[in-house]
Design a protein around this motif. Structure first.
Motif, PDB file in Angstrom:
ATOM      1  N   GLU A   1      22.509  -8.172  38.218  1.00  0.00           N
ATOM      2  CA  GLU A   1      22.532  -7.060  39.171  1.00  0.00           C
ATOM      3  C   GLU A   1      22.050  -7.499  40.541  1.00  0.00           C
ATOM      4  O   GLU A   1      22.591  -7.065  41.575  1.00  0.00           O
TER       5      GLU A   1
ATOM      6  N   ARG B   1      25.489  -4.652  40.916  1.00  0.00           N
ATOM      7  CA  ARG B   1      25.845  -3.684  39.879  1.00  0.00           C
ATOM      8  C   ARG B   1      25.458  -4.252  38.524  1.00  0.00           C
ATOM      9  O   ARG B   1      25.199  -5.461  38.393  1.00  0.00           O
TER      10      ARG B   1
ATOM     11  N   ASP C   1      29.452  -0.067  32.327  1.00  0.00           N
ATOM     12  CA  ASP C   1      29.230   1.354  32.534  1.00  0.00           C
ATOM     13  C   ASP C   1      30.110   2.114  31.555  1.00  0.00           C
ATOM     14  O   ASP C   1      30.944   1.541  30.856  1.00  0.00           O
TER      15      ASP C   1
ATOM     16  N   ALA D   1      25.708  -1.042  44.262  1.00  0.00           N
ATOM     17  CA  ALA D   1      24.940  -0.965  43.021  1.00  0.00           C
ATOM     18  C   ALA D   1      25.324   0.278  42.259  1.00  0.00           C
ATOM     19  O   ALA D   1      25.747   1.277  42.824  1.00  0.00           O
ATOM     20  N   GLN D   2      25.217   0.213  40.942  1.00  0.00           N
ATOM     21  CA  GLN D   2      25.498   1.360  40.093  1.00  0.00           C
ATOM     22  C   GLN D   2      24.215   1.829  39.449  1.00  0.00           C
ATOM     23  O   GLN D   2      23.361   1.038  39.097  1.00  0.00           O
TER      24      GLN D   2
END
Length: 654
Positions: A218, A223, A227, A301-302
């Motif tokens: 990350e 990220r 997901d 970024a998630q």
């Protein structure tokens, strides 16, 4: 970080010591406040567990055990735990207050980090986690939210120089252990969870290595690798898919960071480094080889999601034969013009090469250029692979000061490690070094030395006044304990009175320390007999169930003979029945002849003898005897007597 001012705990005083100043953050298991330790006048962070867990007795017991283990983790990259307690039924930890931001906040602001920064942050994270692994503790929830980054001391924004600290060791394990009776319970953040945590397999230090690898991914890409619509979908992707190489998302990342991510995130724990210490060695080597090159790319970024339980796999995981779901692929672009679909660029390149080699002169030039390039490549390869290294000198058996001077003289730096206890090597003498003497070392590089700490000795801690169940545990960390129960008028039953040896005495590990623990008040207390005659004192003590012990006569010019001058134990001292009381008795002033009072009136004789500081006992015969005359006396006239001595006169009328 925003500070909440409307929180009901604002201004509260915990344990009469910690004053809450404001809320720092709220998480899934606890809320963090900054507070002032009014006893030591320092700022601390207080993590208060949510009431949901505070009502669980199993959690409270596990929380207390984990807190003791965490408090023993001493390392510059570990958020120190100072104290624990319970406020209004909610357990809390008192921790070091780190002035900085979480790695999550930094990633939210910057999206991603340069490789050099990412490896510098990861190196300090692994240094902290390796200390926990050596203590037998697995973090189980390594993620950016639990990584605190203090501002670099030089004021720059480059995280290579920042100080990194890891928090929340053991907290996830305490929560998970309290819910072990709930089928499939998993307390972790699914974006970083190791596959073995999802499948319920045995979990050890390699689970933290996996999570650290995801955090590195990350930091490099901005990220997390997976997901999904549901947390359970994300969790099972860790089980069924390999983490992609970061360079597939961010062009230009060096291969070494791809290799680090791949090593740390293998689905089979056996393929990962065995613990954070082993991973740390690989990251340190990678940092050395990385150099100062920077890489520029931008991705977003998630957010990560937490999962409370994993009780089923996604539907696609149950397809016949374990087949994976269909995936979408991007259509490949059709080749542009040229022969056989070859791009015109390739034809142009071939034509230029043909023209350059058309003449002998041009061919010689090309050959010379190729040779020159080859020489440069060989020299560069030699320097990178061999030439820049030299043999490490020996610093063994040198004092710290001499070792530092020798390393500087030879052009190397020196770093002092954690140290080693030794009964034979003098303190502050180099016992180990890395690299070892003769080992491979970059020219001008740094040698890490471990110094002798001298004999392993620990001071007897101050535990008097503590509850025995608490004080004995801290003592057992290094010593054997011999508990002796005794009476105490100052401490309630079950509290520690004293230790033998005394507080601060340096002892080797495993030495025996006697601990005297109160079993309540003494059953009786010594009355005072000072100033009494020896016979009267004896009667008083025996009436109380005590015994006169040693009797010692001492010269005293001012007190009568046989008067008690001192007693031991003193008045009011606690004793058991049958205890001995030692007395010091007056010998009285020098003697003088007994006066002759025969035939005196009894009243006159008594007054005369008392005037000479004698104690008079009158024996009478007949109804009027006391008004009669003295017809006998003891001692006889002329016998030696002393002040305060008792004498007898016999009185009768005839």
């Amino acid at each position: 970080m925003d500070t909440m001012v409307a929180d009901p705990l604002n201004g509260a005083l915990l344990d009469g010591r910690y004053r809450i100043r404001g809320r720092v953050a709220r998480g899934g298991m606890a809320t963090v406040y900054h507070a002032t330790d009014e006893r030591l006048e320092r700022t601390v962070a207080i993590k208060i567990i949510h009431p949901t867990y505070a009502r669980d007795n199993r959690f409270l017991a596990r929380f207390a055990d984990e807190a003791k283990t965490i408090a023993r983790l001493t390392h510059p990259n570990v958020v120190a735990v100072y104290d624990q307690g319970i406020h209004d039924g909610m357990p809390y930890l008192v921790m070091e207050y780190v002035r900085g931001r979480t790695l999550r906040e930094i990633l939210a602001e910057r999206r991603r980090l340069e490789p050099a920064e990412a490896l510098a942050v990861l190196e300090q994270m692994l240094a902290a986690i390796s200390i926990a692994h050596r203590a037998g503790l697995v973090h189980r929830d390594v993620k950016p939210e639990n990584v605190l980054v203090a501002a670099p001391p030089n004021g720059s924004g480059n995280l290579v120089d920042a100080v990194v600290k890891v928090a929340d060791f053991g907290l996830a394990r305490a929560v998970e252990a309290s819910a072990e009776d709930q089928h499939g319970q998993l307390m972790a953040t699914v974006a970083y969870v190791a596959p073995e945590l999802v499948t319920g397999s045995h979990v050890d230090s390699r689970a933290d290595v996996y999570s650290a690898g995801i955090v590195l991914f990350e930091m490099l890409t901005g990220r997390v690798p997976y997901d999904g619509e549901r947390p359970v979908d994300v969790a099972w992707q860790h089980v069924d898919r390999d983490v992609p190489a970061p360079s597939k998302l961010v062009a230009g990342l060096p291969p070494l960071v791809d290799e680090l991510v791949a090593r740390a995130t293998r689905r089979d724990p056996g393929g990962r480094p065995m613990d954070a210490g082993a991973m740390l060695a690989e990251v340190s080597a990678a940092r050395e080889d990385l150099g100062t090159q920077t890489f520029v790319a931008h991705v977003f970024a998630q957010p990560t999601m937490e999962i409370a339980a994993v009780d089923q796999r996604p539907n696609w995981a149950r397809l016949p034969g374990g087949a994976a779901p269909p995936t979408r692929t991007m259509p490949r672009a059709a080749p542009a013009g040229g022969r056989g679909g070859r791009p015109p660029l390739m034809d142009n390149l071939r034509a230029r090469v043909a023209r350059l080699t058309a003449t002998e002169r041009n061919r010689r030039k090309l050959l010379a250029a190729a040779v020159a390039i080859g020489v440069v490549v060989l020299i560069s390869g030699y320097w990178v692979g061999i030439g820049r290294y030299t043999d490490a000198p020996s610093l063994l058996n040198l004092t710290q000061a001499n070792a530092a001077a020798e390393a500087k003289r030879l052009g190397f730096g020196m770093k002092v490690g954690s140290g080693i206890f030794s009964d034979t090597v003098p303190k502050d003498t180099v016992m180990q070094q890395n690299p070892a003497p003769g080992g491979r070392l970059v020219r001008g590089g740094e040698i890490t030395v471990n110094l002798s700490l001298g004999p392993e000795l620990y001071p007897v801690p101050e535990i008097a006044g503590q509850l025995a169940s608490v004080g004995l545990e801290s003592l057992k960390e290094h010593f054997k304990v011999q508990q002796i129960n005794d009476y105490s008028d100052t401490l309630p039953k079950g509290y520690i009175i004293s230790t033998d040896p005394a507080v601060g005495t340096q002892l080797p590990p495993g030495a025996t320390v006697k601990v005297y623990v109160s079993k309540g008040d003494y059953p009786m207390h010594v009355p005072t007999v000072v100033g009494k005659n020896i016979n009267e004192a004896r009667a008083i003590l025996e009436a109380e169930g005590l015994v006169v012990g040693k009797v010692e006569y001492v010269d005293n010019q001012s007190r009568p003979r046989d008067e008690v001058l001192e007693q031991d134990p003193a008045q009011g001292a606690g004793v058991v029945k049958g205890a001995k009381v030692n007395l010091k008795i007056s010998n009285g002033p020098p003697g003088f002849p007994m006066p002759d009072v025969n035939n005196w009136n009894c009243g006159d004789a008594k007054r005369e003898l008392e005037r000479q500081n004698l104690r008079v006992q009158v024996q009478t015969e007949g109804f009027f005897g006391e008004n009669g005359n003295v017809r006998g006396q003891q001692p006889a006239p002329g016998q030696p007597v002393q002040m305060g001595q008792e004498v007898v006169i016999q009185c009768r009328l005839f």
